[in-house]
Motif scaffolding. Structure first.
Motif, short mmCIF file in Angstrom:
data_model
loop_
_atom_site.label_atom_id
_atom_site.label_comp_id
_atom_site.label_asym_id
_atom_site.label_seq_id
_atom_site.Cartn_x
_atom_site.Cartn_y
_atom_site.Cartn_z
N GLY A 8 0.79 -1.23 0.00
CA GLY A 8 0.00 0.00 0.00
C GLY A 8 0.82 1.28 0.00
N THR A 9 1.86 1.36 0.85
CA THR A 9 2.62 2.61 0.89
C THR A 9 3.43 2.79 -0.40
N SER A 10 3.81 1.68 -1.02
CA SER A 10 4.62 1.77 -2.25
C SER A 10 3.82 2.31 -3.44
N ASN A 226 12.68 -7.87 15.55
CA ASN A 226 11.62 -7.69 16.53
C ASN A 226 10.64 -6.71 15.90
N ASP A 227 9.47 -6.54 16.51
CA ASP A 227 8.44 -5.69 15.91
C ASP A 227 8.84 -4.21 15.99
N PRO A 228 9.17 -3.60 14.85
CA PRO A 228 9.68 -2.22 14.87
C PRO A 228 8.61 -1.21 15.30
N ALA A 253 4.48 -11.16 12.48
CA ALA A 253 5.33 -10.17 11.80
C ALA A 253 4.56 -9.65 10.58
N LYS A 254 4.01 -8.46 10.72
CA LYS A 254 3.03 -7.96 9.74
C LYS A 254 3.61 -7.81 8.33
N ILE A 255 4.90 -7.76 8.22
CA ILE A 255 5.53 -7.56 6.90
C ILE A 255 5.12 -8.65 5.91
P1 ADP Z 1 2.57 -3.35 2.91
O1 ADP Z 1 1.48 -2.34 2.90
O2 ADP Z 1 3.73 -3.01 2.03
O3 ADP Z 1 2.07 -4.75 2.72
P2 ADP Z 1 2.67 -3.81 5.75
O4 ADP Z 1 2.27 -2.63 6.59
O5 ADP Z 1 1.67 -4.88 5.57
O6 ADP Z 1 3.20 -3.25 4.36
O7 ADP Z 1 4.01 -4.48 6.34
C1 ADP Z 1 5.14 -3.69 6.61
C2 ADP Z 1 5.14 -3.27 8.07
O8 ADP Z 1 5.25 -4.44 8.90
C3 ADP Z 1 6.33 -2.45 8.49
O9 ADP Z 1 6.13 -1.08 8.23
C4 ADP Z 1 6.46 -2.76 9.98
O10 ADP Z 1 5.90 -1.74 10.76
C5 ADP Z 1 5.61 -4.00 10.19
N1 ADP Z 1 6.34 -5.08 10.86
C6 ADP Z 1 5.89 -5.77 11.93
N2 ADP Z 1 6.78 -6.68 12.34
C7 ADP Z 1 7.85 -6.57 11.50
C8 ADP Z 1 9.11 -7.22 11.42
N3 ADP Z 1 9.46 -8.20 12.25
N4 ADP Z 1 9.96 -6.82 10.45
C9 ADP Z 1 9.64 -5.85 9.60
N5 ADP Z 1 8.46 -5.19 9.63
C10 ADP Z 1 7.57 -5.55 10.56
#
Ligand code: ADP
Ligand code: ASP
Ligand code: MG
Length: 443
Positions: A8-10, A226-228, A253-255
């Motif tokens: 989404g942010t990209s 870890n969760d940033p 880990a939401k990434i």
């Molecule tokens: P996108 O919209 O690109 O799918 P997301 O918001 O779903 O992005 O995922 C990216 C976010 O995941 C990061 O901005 C970060 O805050 C969160 N996040 C949570 N845990 C982690 C982790 N272990 N490593 C990296 N990012 C993480």
């Protein structure tokens, strides 16, 4: 061929969409999977909530506000009158479609159709921008090939067959744009892969098209230790195995979407996590290999319910656990953690939809206690490498936090503990200080 997924942010603004072109405009054949522009899916969810409550006027106000926001994007994105006009017409079509749902009965089918509009809009607008820039590309409708079955599992054979058929129509093209998140279900209706599902789309598409690499481009430089969002001073992990990444994704880990590693693992396709704001950063590469080392990362998963079943009948009995597990199977509710003693079993679920029914059935087997608002802290690494001492480091760090359950030894990649959600920030911070700082000093 590669898959490149942009979150989404990209694609979150006209400026970000323009910047994206630099990352995808080269000769390498690729399928670009886009999410909705950031915030859009949340706004669509809000609209559906108003419609469920019959608050049509409020829904219309939200729809108008979103439409206005997109008109602004169009004004900033295109430089030619022709493309501006085409894009505004496109917006009109999509927003009229959404508005039509304010006039009739609103059910889950209409909800899903509305939620699909975010990805349909971002991909159409971006592809139009590529056209304006004179870059040859094809918009592949994900609804023509992405499909889930009656158990809401992806239908891999259908996806592969239909995606290949779509690609074959354009043999001279090497840039394809498609929607993440959206799919059709077993009834052919519009559906989706749940929130954050564009990552899952990317890996399903990668597996279906047998690509050489799946890239997940987002707003951070890879999987952090870890969760940033909660802990300061986290750092990206250069290499992870599929199993390690899957555990982290599944446990919060939401990434990465929780299911997104499996399709890549099954086809042994490397997954690279990269940052659109910092494209030169190394990011994280996920492959079949583990880079070794002991504790690599920590993730946390909220909204967990713990259930304890205590029964005298368990003592020296066999078949007890089966009778417990069968209840969860009947309600299609996965169990995450499990611990047993001679007279009781404790387990956790994250989907509490059928909690009342499950508890009622379990009460036939024993006494049942339920604890809500629990969090699983999942510590991931390659624990066979370091045969002793890992547990000590973890539990020493957590010495001030009440632990409800501990799971160790289930796999060589995961140690999990269950705590009250109110202790989560404290636990993640304590683990960070206790495990990673020390490791860095020793390194
Ligand atoms: P996108 O919209 O690109 O799918 P997301 O918001 O779903 O992005 O995922 C990216 C976010 O995941 C990061 O901005 C970060 O805050 C969160 N996040 C949570 N845990 C982690 C982790 N272990 N490593 C990296 N990012 C993480
Ligand atoms: N747009 C969807 C969401 O916000 C899917 C995704 O971004 O991955 O959940
Ligand atoms: Mg995401």
């Amino acid at each position: 061929m590669k898959v490149l997924k942009f979150g989404g942010t990209s694609v979150g603004s006209a400026e970000r969409m323009k910047a994206l072109v630099n990352l995808i405009h080269n000769d390498e054949p690729k399928i670009v999977v886009l999410s909705a522009m950031s915030g859009t899916t949340n706004q669509l969810v809000q609209i559906t909530e108003k419609l469920y409550q019959n608050l049509n006027q409020e829904a219309n106000a939200l729809i108008d506000a979103l439409h206005t926001k997109y008109k602004q994007v169009v004004a900033e994105l295109y430089s030619t009158e022709d493309k501006q006009k085409q894009a505004l017409e496109l917006l009109q079509l999509h927003f009229d479609y959404i508005r039509a749902f304010t006039q009739d009965l609103f059910t889950i089918h209409e909800e899903r159709a509305i939620l699909a509009q975010g990805e349909l809009l971002s991909t159409a607008l971006f592809q139009l921008y590529l056209e304006e820039q004179g870059i040859n590309s094809v918009l592949l409708p994900a609804l023509n090939f992405m499909k889930i079955d009656e158990n809401e599992e992806p239908d891999a054979d259908y996806i592969a067959k239909n995606l290949k058929a779509e690609l074959a129509k354009y043999s001279g093209t090497n840039l394809f744009i498609t929607q993440g998140y959206i799919c059709r279900n077993a009834f052919g209706e519009i559906d989706n892969l749940k929130r954050g599902g564009s990552d899952y789309s990317a890996s399903l598409i990668g597996a279906a098209a047998d690509v050489s690499e799946i890239q997940i481009w987002t707003d951070i430089d890879g999987m952090h230790n870890n969760d940033p969002r909660i802990v300061k001073n986290t750092y990206p992990i250069a290499e992870l195995s599929f199993d390690e990444a899957a555990e982290l994704a599944y446990f919060g880990a939401k990434i990465l979407h929780p299911s997104s590693v499996l399709p890549a693992k099954q086809k042994n396709i490397p997954v690279r996590l990269l940052n659109t704001m910092q494209p030169e950063a190394k990011g994280t590469i996920i492959t079949a290999e583990s880079a070794g080392g002991s504790i690599k990362a920590i993730a946390a998963k909220d909204d967990i319910t713990a259930i304890k079943i205590k029964s005298g009948r368990m003592l020296l009995a066999y078949g007890f656990l089966r009778s417990v597990f069968e209840v969860f199977e009947r309600y299609k509710t996965p169990i995450d953690m499990i611990t047993t003693s001679e007279v009781a079993v404790s387990l956790t679920i994250d989907n509490a939809k059928f909690l009342n029914e499950i508890v009622a059935e379990l009460q036939q087997v024993g006494q049942v206690e339920v604890d809500k608002d629990q969090t699983i802290i999942c510590i991931v690494g390659d624990f066979l490498e370091e045969r002793s001492g890992t547990g000590l480091k973890i539990f020493e760090s957590l010495k001030d936090i009440p632990l409800r359950m501990i799971s160790y030894g289930g796999s060589k990649n995961n140690i999990s503990v269950l705590i009250n959600t109110t202790d989560k920030v404290k636990a993640l911070t304590a683990l960070n200080d206790g495990i990673f700082e020390r490791r860095n000093i020793n390194a």
